[in-house]
Each structure stands twice: as C-alpha cells, then as structure tokens.
Design an enzyme around this catalytic site. Structure first.
Site, PDB file in Angstrom:
ATOM      1  N   ASP A   1      40.146  -0.490 -19.744  1.00  7.75           N
ATOM      2  CA  ASP A   1      40.329  -0.216 -21.167  1.00  7.75           C
ATOM      3  C   ASP A   1      39.059   0.418 -21.716  1.00  7.75           C
ATOM      4  OD1 ASP A   1      38.666  -2.481 -21.142  1.00  7.75           O
ATOM      5  OD2 ASP A   1      40.396  -3.791 -21.352  1.00  7.75           O
TER       6      ASP A   1
ATOM      7  N   ASP B   1      36.333   0.494 -24.786  1.00  5.69           N
ATOM      8  CA  ASP B   1      35.806  -0.214 -25.948  1.00  5.69           C
ATOM      9  C   ASP B   1      34.852   0.693 -26.714  1.00  5.69           C
ATOM     10  OD1 ASP B   1      37.177  -2.483 -25.171  1.00  5.69           O
ATOM     11  OD2 ASP B   1      35.503  -3.268 -24.004  1.00  5.69           O
TER      12      ASP B   1
ATOM     13  N   ASP C   1      25.378  -8.526 -21.740  1.00  2.00           N
ATOM     14  CA  ASP C   1      25.030  -9.416 -20.639  1.00  2.00           C
ATOM     15  C   ASP C   1      24.217  -8.758 -19.523  1.00  2.00           C
ATOM     16  OD1 ASP C   1      27.317  -7.959 -20.014  1.00  2.00           O
ATOM     17  OD2 ASP C   1      28.591  -9.698 -19.610  1.00  2.00           O
TER      18      ASP C   1
HETATM   19  P1  ATP Z   1      36.107  -5.153 -17.394  1.00  2.00           P
HETATM   20  O1  ATP Z   1      36.135  -3.889 -16.681  1.00  2.00           O
HETATM   21  O2  ATP Z   1      36.473  -6.279 -16.539  1.00  2.00           O
HETATM   22  O3  ATP Z   1      36.837  -5.146 -18.705  1.00  2.00           O
HETATM   23  P2  ATP Z   1      33.814  -5.243 -19.095  1.00  2.00           P
HETATM   24  O4  ATP Z   1      32.367  -5.064 -18.804  1.00  2.00           O
HETATM   25  O5  ATP Z   1      34.467  -4.226 -19.965  1.00  2.00           O
HETATM   26  O6  ATP Z   1      34.560  -5.399 -17.721  1.00  2.00           O
HETATM   27  P3  ATP Z   1      34.623  -7.121 -21.074  1.00  2.00           P
HETATM   28  O7  ATP Z   1      34.860  -8.587 -20.950  1.00  2.00           O
HETATM   29  O8  ATP Z   1      35.750  -6.237 -21.418  1.00  2.00           O
HETATM   30  O9  ATP Z   1      33.972  -6.674 -19.702  1.00  2.00           O
HETATM   31  O10 ATP Z   1      33.433  -6.935 -22.105  1.00  2.00           O
HETATM   32  C1  ATP Z   1      33.050  -5.673 -22.634  1.00  2.00           C
HETATM   33  C2  ATP Z   1      31.541  -5.607 -22.821  1.00  2.00           C
HETATM   34  O11 ATP Z   1      31.136  -6.589 -23.768  1.00  2.00           O
HETATM   35  C3  ATP Z   1      30.730  -5.909 -21.562  1.00  2.00           C
HETATM   36  O12 ATP Z   1      30.541  -4.770 -20.771  1.00  2.00           O
HETATM   37  C4  ATP Z   1      29.434  -6.417 -22.141  1.00  2.00           C
HETATM   38  O13 ATP Z   1      28.617  -5.367 -22.552  1.00  2.00           O
HETATM   39  C5  ATP Z   1      29.900  -7.165 -23.375  1.00  2.00           C
HETATM   40  N1  ATP Z   1      30.138  -8.590 -23.106  1.00  2.00           N
HETATM   41  C6  ATP Z   1      31.321  -9.174 -22.794  1.00  2.00           C
HETATM   42  N2  ATP Z   1      31.186 -10.479 -22.629  1.00  2.00           N
HETATM   43  C7  ATP Z   1      29.892 -10.763 -22.842  1.00  2.00           C
HETATM   44  C8  ATP Z   1      29.127 -11.952 -22.826  1.00  2.00           C
HETATM   45  N3  ATP Z   1      29.702 -13.116 -22.527  1.00  2.00           N
HETATM   46  N4  ATP Z   1      27.816 -11.858 -23.116  1.00  2.00           N
HETATM   47  C9  ATP Z   1      27.257 -10.669 -23.422  1.00  2.00           C
HETATM   48  N5  ATP Z   1      27.907  -9.525 -23.438  1.00  2.00           N
HETATM   49  C10 ATP Z   1      29.214  -9.555 -23.152  1.00  2.00           C
HETATM   50 MG    MG Z   2      36.497  -4.293 -20.721  1.00  2.00          MG
END
Ligand code: ATP
Ligand code: MG
Length: 463
Positions: free
Chosen positions: A78, A80, A162
C-alpha cells in the site's frame, strides 16, 4: 529531546551531517538516478492525492514501507502519504476522505478498494510542556506511547519512525527522496537498523521488536547487533501490548510470503512464546512434531501467498494452537473423566480464551478456527451419507487441508485417513460407492458393528 540527542550521537558515530545550532536531523537528498523510483510504479490514486496536496500548497510525500519497497524492487502493499496539512485540512480537500483513529489520527482517502492513508507529520512529546500537549501525547510508566497526536515537522516525523529503511520520504514536488537516517546505506548493507537508542525505542513501543523480525525476513536483511541485543533484553515487554493491537501486526508476520523465516527468527529471539504462550513447552525440540507441523503450515502459506492464492487467518491460528488443544483435551479426559466430545469442546474454549489474552482474534476468525478443529473430529466418521454431506460442508476444504497436513507430519492412521479423503474427492460416483463399501467391510466387519441399521442409512446415497 532524548530521542534527538541519541540520534544525534548515532549519526555522529555514522559520520552523518546535522544542521548547525539545534539537534534536528537533516536529510540526504537522493535524486531520481540515486533512488531509482519511477512514477510508473506508484499507484495512480496515491499520485492523485500527492498532487492535490501539493497544488493546495501543502508538503506531500510518500513514506515508509512503499518507498523502501520501491527502492529494493518489491511491489508495495500500500502507499502511505505524509503531509503538513492537518487531518481536518486533508478532509477539506477530498470528498472521499474519512478521518479515523484515536491513538493515531489519520485521514483515509477511499478509491473503491484502494485506500490511501494520509498522516500529518508527527512531532515530539514535550515532557517539559505538559499543559500544551497533555491531551495530545501520552506515555505510561513503562515509557510506552499510548496517545500520539502531536503534530510536527518532517524531521521530527522521521525521528519517530522505527527503522532507518522506513524513514525515507519521496517528495512529489521534485521527485527526490529525503533520507533522514541513512536508510539507503542500510538497504545497501542489508541491515535493519533501529533509529535512536534501542532500549528507549523498544520501551516506547515493544511492537517494534516483532517489526524488526518481520522486515529482516521480508527484505532478506539482518538485524543490526544493537537492535538485536535490545530484543534479547526486552522481549518480555511485548506482554504489555493490548491484545487488540496485536492481531494485525501478528498476521502481517505470517502473510508476508516469508512466514517460515519469520517464525524461525521469532523463536530465535524468544518473541514467539510472548505471542503464543501456550506453545512455549511444545517447541523446545527443533525436530519435534509440533515444530515440524507449524513449519509445514508456514511453508504452504508462503507458497500460496507467493503464487497469489488466498490464506485465511483462521487456518493459521487453528494450526498454531492445534497441539495445545490436543494436549488440553487429553488432560481434561484423564483428570475429569469427560467424554472426548465434551473434553474437546471445553478445550477449544479454554485454548481460545487463553490466546485472546495476548492476541485478540476477531469473532469471524475464531468461528473459522473452531470449524476447522471440529472437522478434525468429524472427518474420521465417514459411513454412508456422512461422507457425501461432508463434501458439501463449506469448511470441508479447510478441514481436509488441515487433516492432510497432520497426516503428513504424523503418518500412520492419520495419513491413511487424509489419503482416503483425497481419493474420495477425486473418485466418480461408482468409485465412491465402492470406497464406502470397502470402508464398511474393513472397519465395520465385526459381528456387532456391521449391523443392518447402518446398512440402511447408506441406501439413499447410492440411489
Ligand atoms: P509493510 O510493507 O508491511 O506495510 P510498512 O513499513 O509500510 O511495512 P506499516 O505498519 O504499514 O509498515 O507502517 C508504515 C510506516 O509507519 C513504517 O514504515 C514506519 O515508518 C512507521 N511505523 C509503523 N509502525 C511504527 C512503530 N511501531 N514505530 C515507529 N514507526 C512506525
Ligand atoms: Mg505499509
């Protein structure tokens, strides 16, 4: 701010630049040829959102997983978006917008099945300025962030993310990527590196420990020594996370297409037992059937995901909890003298009840879990019409797949039973009849069991 000071130290150690005068971090700006992201790989809806924000005078970036995945050449799940517009300002720009969330206030822009999430830059929690931020940001005694609606600058937003690979921002104004924590270098070195001091960051949000493992497995990277040490020291903090928050995060662990690797890493870091405490005593033997069973389930899940097939959370949870269920059922029978039927029903309730103390399982999935389990009790009973009725059961496929896996791990009678069902599904009408006759002769051959009542019940099916 503690976090910025720590980041500043880390950055000095890494030889990175910082803006003079304050301790805000500064991004490296990566041009198109350095980051390699093409607009053709970005969802059209995400581009629409970015352009509208930009044209309305706001900053607009893609951020997080999608930027990381585009850089490493994976297809993002997705897209963001982050902006300096507040959620209300975002709502004012899009008719198809709804505001969601309490812990994190967010705007969702809905395009049919695709949702573009738009967040406002997060700021720091000002511990010295409680009056202003009291209602917006909150930490509990363990240092965990429980409310997080303080808005800030892009730099502050980056510091709160993170991992370094997740703090890269694709700017729609000039198509550059702002890399705040040296994520590009970590991508090249295949390293999952936490931003800031591991202990502080894991205490703020222990979920980051399982996220480290998820990204390491998904991206085929290794967790840096300092991030890994923090997990070894603090894995117990996961028990403080509200069960409702863990369902989605845990599901992501097993449906990334790298579930097996993720499982092995979770075991290595003692995180798995935090999520599934009932399995703790079952997984000590690396060659034990419990471990083999889960590994086989995850291997199949990975294959399904990597070939575009669906997987259901109910199947995964039913598998994880199968051996605790069997053990508990046996115990109830021995200790309370219950029938298998009663003990099995009570054990199902108990095992699910214990699990939801850690991970909240939505009702629609717990119903599916029970169905799969119950079918394991019913699949051995095949006489007469039952076998035909079973094929019509909407859960038959899941129950049969589950049985087949158990058979593959345990062999013997279970495997025979699973093979029987495989043949029965493939057989034509006459062959099915013959299978049922053969079964009756083999299993019901004794003088009392081959009774007339059962024979009569098979008749309608053979018409
Ligand atoms: P995926 O491909 O699995 O969606 P993602 O990195 O996009 O991985 P998400 O859970 O969608 O993971 O989170 C989007 C973004 O928000 C992350 O890349 C990170 O920058 C931030 N983020 C999410 N969860 C946390 C957390 N618990 N602490 C700090 N930053 C976070
Ligand atoms: Mg994501």
């Amino acid at each position: 701010m503690i976090i910025s000071r720590v980041i500043s130290k880390v950055r000095q150690a890494l030889g990175q630049t910082e803006s003079a005068g304050d301790n805000t971090i500064q991004a490296r700006i990566l041009k198109r040829q350095e980051h390699g992201i093409s607009r053709d790989d970005i969802s059209e809806n995400a581009l629409k959102v970015l352009y509208r924000l930009h044209k309305s005078g706001f900053q607009a970036y893609l951020v997080g997983g999608c930027v990381r995945d585009l850089i490493v050449g994976l297809r993002p799940k997705d897209f963001d978006v982050v902006t300096d517009a507040t959620p209300e300002e975002v709502k004012g720009l899009f008719r198809n917008c709804r505001l969601i969330g309490r812990r994190f206030r967010l705007a969702h822009i809905v395009f049919g099945r695709e949702i573009i999430e738009v967040a406002t830059f997060r700021g720091h929690h000002q511990s010295g300025d409680e009056s202003k931020h009291e209602k917006l940001g909150e930490q509990n005694v363990e240092g965990q962030i429980v409310r997080d609606n303080v808005f800030g600058s892009i730099e502050e937003d980056a510091e709160r993310r993170d991992f370094t690979v997740n703090a890269m921002y694709y700017n729609i104004a000039d198509y550059t990527v702002s890399d705040f924590a040296n994520g590009m270098q970590d991508i090249r070195n295949k390293k999952i590196e936490l931003i800031g001091d591991p202990e502080t960051r894991y205490r703020e949000d222990p979920v980051r420990m399982i996220r480290a493992v998820r990204f390491a497995a998904k991206l085929d990277m290794s967790i840096s020594d300092r991030a890994a040490k923090g997990i070894h020291d603090l894995h117990g903090l996961l028990a403080n996370i509200p069960p409702a928050r863990l369902f989605e995060e845990v599901l992501k662990l097993f449906v990334s297409g790298q579930g097996l690797k993720t499982f092995q890493l979770l075991l290595e870091f003692q995180l798995f037992e935090q999520l599934f405490p009932q399995l703790k005593s079952h997984l000590n033997d690396p060659h034990g059937r419990e471990r083999k069973f889960i590994e086989q389930v995850l291997t199949n899940t990975d294959n399904r995901i990597n070939t575009g097939q669906r997987v259901t959370p109910a199947f995964l949870y039913a598998s994880m909890l199968w051996y605790p269920l069997e053990e508990h059922c046996e115990k109830l029978m021995q200790e309370s003298g219950l029938t298998r039927h009663d003990a099995f029903n009570i054990a199902m309730n108990d095992v699910l009840h214990r699990q939801i103390q850690r991970i909240m399982i939505p009702k629609r999935f717990s119903t599916g879990i029970r169905d799969i389990w119950q079918l394991q009790e019913r699949l051995p009973k095949r006489f007469g019409r039952r076998a035909y009725q079973m094929l019509e059961n909407p859960r038959f496929r899941a129950g049969y797949d589950f049985l087949l896996l158990r058979g593959q791990i345990e062999g013997g009678k279970l495997l025979e039973l699973a093979d029987w069902w495989t043949d029965f599904q493939e057989a034509d009408g006459n062959a099915r009849k013959a299978m049922l006759v053969a079964l009756r002769e083999a299993e019901g051959g004794g003088p009392r069991r081959g009774n007339r009542r059962r024979k009569r019940r098979t008749q309608p099916a053979s018409q």
